[in-house]
Write a protein that holds these residues in place. Structure first.
Motif, PDB file in Angstrom:
ATOM      1  N   GLN A 105       0.827  -1.207   0.000  1.00 21.01           N
ATOM      2  CA  GLN A 105       0.000   0.000   0.000  1.00 21.01           C
ATOM      3  C   GLN A 105       0.861   1.257   0.000  1.00 21.01           C
ATOM      4  O   GLN A 105       0.646   2.183  -0.790  1.00 21.01           O
ATOM      5  CB  GLN A 105      -0.919   0.013   1.233  1.00 21.01           C
ATOM      6  N   ARG A 132     -10.419  -4.126  -1.056  1.00 21.33           N
ATOM      7  CA  ARG A 132      -9.073  -3.897  -0.533  1.00 21.33           C
ATOM      8  C   ARG A 132      -8.449  -2.655  -1.163  1.00 21.33           C
ATOM      9  O   ARG A 132      -7.828  -1.833  -0.477  1.00 21.33           O
ATOM     10  CB  ARG A 132      -8.212  -5.126  -0.824  1.00 21.33           C
ATOM     11  N   ARG A 135     -10.356   0.498   0.235  1.00 19.75           N
ATOM     12  CA  ARG A 135     -10.080   0.754   1.653  1.00 19.75           C
ATOM     13  C   ARG A 135      -8.663   1.272   1.869  1.00 19.75           C
ATOM     14  O   ARG A 135      -8.446   2.236   2.603  1.00 19.75           O
ATOM     15  CB  ARG A 135     -10.311  -0.522   2.464  1.00 19.75           C
ATOM     16  N   GLU A 136      -7.688   0.626   1.226  1.00 24.89           N
ATOM     17  CA  GLU A 136      -6.302   1.046   1.426  1.00 24.89           C
ATOM     18  C   GLU A 136      -6.008   2.378   0.737  1.00 24.89           C
ATOM     19  O   GLU A 136      -5.200   3.170   1.234  1.00 24.89           O
ATOM     20  CB  GLU A 136      -5.353  -0.038   0.928  1.00 24.89           C
ATOM     21  N   ARG A 139      -7.116   5.116   2.926  1.00 24.15           N
ATOM     22  CA  ARG A 139      -6.229   5.264   4.085  1.00 24.15           C
ATOM     23  C   ARG A 139      -4.959   6.033   3.741  1.00 24.15           C
ATOM     24  O   ARG A 139      -4.543   6.911   4.497  1.00 24.15           O
ATOM     25  CB  ARG A 139      -5.866   3.877   4.639  1.00 24.15           C
TER      26      ARG A 139
END
Length: 211
Positions: A105, A132, A135-136, A139
């Motif tokens: 990430q 995934r 979401r990453e 972030r």
């Protein structure tokens, strides 16, 4: 020259400078035909491409040794040094096959201008990978331009007729993950068998949205 004109000139200069230096583009699931064609076209335009794959070692092997994890080949990478492979978990933490997936990430998404989701298949894995990525990205880099790519519903019925309703719903779920959570996104439906046209559409969206 007015203040508004100065601001517009400044923005134009920044954009053209950024484009001249190239974008940092991430392709998740980019070891297939569309991914390899698209990555070749993008680096030829001066951009850097990182392909997220489940096993970079096998994907970069001189000859294809597995049909499960994608393959782009050593010769392709030598010809296109601005294309890099990076292991990732593919959204399924119980089925990790790459040996160096930790930190993908921060290595990739955090530096991305564009993230293109080309993960194929119509199983639960597709939803897990899409979740995934979103979401990453939220972030580490919530402003990255997110593109999700899938076949048209009518084409899906031709290329993968089994459990058609479930597969259509799964594609819609992946698109909803992006459209609900990301501020800067595009959901594309393409003709998978028209590779060059599909790649042109993806490129045109990237260039029109990041101008």
């Amino acid at each position: 020259m007015t203040q508004e004109m100065l601001i517009r000139l400044f923005v134009a200069v920044i954009f053209h400078s950024s484009f001249a230096q190239g974008f940092n583009i991430i392709l998740a699931g980019g070891t297939g035909k569309i991914g390899s064609t698209l990555s070749s076209a993008l680096v030829n335009d001066g951009h850097d491409v990182t392909i997220l794959c489940r096993n970079a070692f096998l994907a970069a092997a001189p000859a294809r040794v597995s049909g499960d994890f994608g393959w782009i080949g050593r010769q392709f990478l030598e010809k296109h040094p601005r294309v890099k492979l990076r292991d990732w978990d593919g959204g399924d933490l119980l089925d990790i096959v790459g040996q160096d997936f930790l930190g993908w990430q921060e290595d990739t998404l955090a530096k991305a201008d564009v993230v293109v989701n080309l993960v194929g298949g119509f199983t639960r894995q597709r939803e897990m990978a899409a979740e995934r990525i979103v979401r990453e990205s939220l972030r580490v880099n919530p402003t990255a331009f997110q593109i999700t790519v899938g076949p048209r519903d009518d084409e899906l019925q031709m290329i993968s007729p089994g459990a058609y309703t479930t597969k259509v719903a799964r594609l819609k779920q992946c698109e909803d993950l992006v459209s609900v959570n990301c501020a800067n996104f595009e959901c594309l439906r393409i003709e998978a068998n028209r590779v060059d046209d599909a790649c042109d559409r993806i490129k045109n969206v990237i260039y029109s949205r990041l101008k």
